[in-house]
Write an enzyme that holds these catalytic residues in place. Structure first.
Site, PDB file in Angstrom:
ATOM      1  CG  HIS A 119      -0.321  -0.380   2.485  1.00 42.99           C
ATOM      2  ND1 HIS A 119      -0.818  -1.364   3.297  1.00 42.99           N
ATOM      3  CD2 HIS A 119       0.799   0.081   3.089  1.00 42.99           C
ATOM      4  CE1 HIS A 119      -0.048  -1.498   4.357  1.00 42.99           C
ATOM      5  NE2 HIS A 119       0.936  -0.633   4.255  1.00 42.99           N
ATOM      6  CE1 TYR A 127      14.186  -0.891   2.216  1.00 48.13           C
ATOM      7  CE2 TYR A 127      12.867   0.905   1.338  1.00 48.13           C
ATOM      8  CZ  TYR A 127      12.965  -0.257   2.074  1.00 48.13           C
ATOM      9  OH  TYR A 127      11.855  -0.780   2.663  1.00 48.13           O
TER      10      TYR A 127
END
Length: 488
Positions: A171, A258
């Site tokens: 989502h 990341y």
């Protein structure tokens, strides 16, 4: 319509309830059978009680069954939804705590980085067992909807090695779009049209239109910097927007894991994060949140059960993809969403074998992806770093090759920015030994790893991280919820 939906990991109570009520918002689906399965008989019993209360209160013909026998739950299922967390909070604590001993500070640790890679090693053997059962006992051509992280690795393994029709669902895109609509002053997110593409948790809004008007980089930056809340909570995301020219779907804390630039030094971490909520960068924030959520549910179960007696309101159907995909496949009503699938040329400058997250349309013919998207070069380069780690991690999980696993961790952007090869080798040994009960593919490698640890040369430290908070008690949670309720 009457068919069977199996939910694996149904003891994920809040999420299972949301998926369940979403599906029942579709008028044609009120006679569906929901088969719940989980390894925790206690959690399974609680969620079954809640869902049966919903069915009874709404006078629906839907059926709810629950069993710890997964094959029984999957038998004859047309759709299988997974929201499992292999190893539970016990293993998750190791995903956060052991890397901290080597200076690696994670906010979530469930996608890549040291924690996410080990999470994938635990999940993939189990995912392949799910796929075997789906092939053998589910309805022919059953569709597997994976909500479990690490999304890309799990979906990669299910498609490439499990040989099951699989789509990964998240989502993040919807939440990012809601933020953008808000900062641009839209009355509703439906005024915003967008193309968002990349890989899960590194998806990029490469085209934005507000009521048909194209939104450029400078306007978007100005809008975020003027927002009284997001300007404080999303400092890292805004910085990436300025440098890359496009906004990322992922939260401030998650995105920081990341990239190799923002979490590699403790003093830098505190500069870029915000402690108003775990999702903005707190050390081990999601672990704390998950622990508190579990404790809250177990203590407040009677209230959850009482609230299940309320009527289902279709106007409150969530933007989770699952119910909309099932509706499109079964009724032909077209749905547009963002899905995790094998690339195969959809994104022109990412590898064909990668699991990408990109726009697609669903109808009776299946999920039809929009092809020919080219990411900005910086976005593609950032995605590539993660894809290479994901690929090695999947191959290591399949083969049980601990040396390949160590190379995957070494090539992780944040790990590589913090730790030396010698530190990575020892850290992986420590994580594999600590989690051996959930890593059957490494059984033969564990004794040698344990022996190496007994002669360990790398010094570690006891460190709680740059921005750690303690798990709050039930009393503290009650007081906070009461204060929020009084405030508005």
């Amino acid at each position: 319509m009457s068919f069977k939906i199996a939910i694996i990991g149904a003891g994920s109570v809040g999420f299972t309830k949301k998926l369940f009520t979403d599906i029942l918002c579709v008028p044609e689906f009120q006679d569906v059978e929901f088969a719940l399965t989980d390894i925790s008989e206690r959690n399974l019993g609680m969620i079954r009680e809640i869902l049966e209360r919903i069915v009874k209160a709404n006078r629906l013909p839907a059926r709810v069954t629950a069993t710890t026998d997964r094959r029984q739950a999957l038998d004859g299922a047309r759709y299988v939804i997974s929201c499992v967390r292999v190893g539970g909070l016990e293993a998750y604590r190791d995903d956060i705590a052991i890397p901290l001993k080597y200076g690696i500070d994670q906010c979530v640790g469930d996608t890549i980085c040291a924690g996410g890679i080990l999470y994938g090693q635990r999940n993939i053997p189990v995912i392949l067992n799910f796929c075997k059962d789906i092939r053998e006992v589910a309805e022919a051509n059953a569709k597997f909807l994976n909500y479990a992280n690490p999304m890309a690795m799990n979906t990669w393994a299910a498609i490439e090695y499990g040989k099951v029709d699989t789509v990964g669902l998240c989502h993040g895109v919807q939440h990012g779009a809601e933020q953008i609509a808000e900062v641009l002053g839209a009355k509703s997110v439906h005024e915003l049209d967008y193309v968002c593409s990349g890989i899960n948790h590194q998806t990029w809004f490469v085209d934005l239109r507000l009521n048909g008007r194209k939104i450029g980089k400078d306007e978007l930056i100005a809008a975020f910097e003027a927002h009284p809340v997001y300007s404080r909570q999303e400092k890292l995301r805004i910085d990436v927007l300025k440098r890359f020219g496009v906004y990322s779907t992922e939260s401030n804390g998650h995105l920081s894991e990341y990239l190799p630039w923002y979490r590699k030094r403790p003093d830098e971490i505190t500069r870029w994060i915000d402690m108003s909520d775990w999702i903005h960068g707190e050390t081990g924030g999601y672990l704390r949140h998950s622990t508190e959520t579990r404790n809250w549910f177990e203590t407040e179960f009677p209230r959850f059960l009482e609230s299940a007696g309320m009527p289902i309101d279709p106007a409150r159907r969530s933007n989770e993809h699952a119910s909309h995909i099932l509706e499109a496949l079964e009724t032909g009503r077209v749905y547009r969403g963002h899905f995790n699938v094998k690339n195969n040329g959809v994104i022109t400058n990412l590898p064909a074998d990668a699991i990408i997250e990109s726009p697609g349309f669903v109808d009776r013919f299946g999920i039809n992806m929009v092809s020919g998207i080219t990411l900005p070069e910086a976005c593609a380069a950032t995605c590539m770093a993660s894809i290479n780690v994901q690929r090695m991690s999947v191959h290591a999980a399949i083969s049980g090759d601990i040396d390949l696993l160590k190379l995957a961790v070494l090539h992780d952007p944040l790990v590589g920015a913090v730790a030396t090869p010698e530190e990575v080798w020892q850290m992986v040994d420590e994580m594999v030994v600590a989690q051996a009960q959930w890593l059957p593919q490494y059984a033969d490698a564990v004794p040698a790893a344990r022996e190496r640890l007994s002669n360990a040369r790398v010094k570690t430290r006891e460190w709680s991280g740059a921005a750690r908070r303690s798990v709050r008690s039930i009393e503290e949670l009650r007081a906070e919820k009461s204060a929020l309720k009084q405030a508005g």
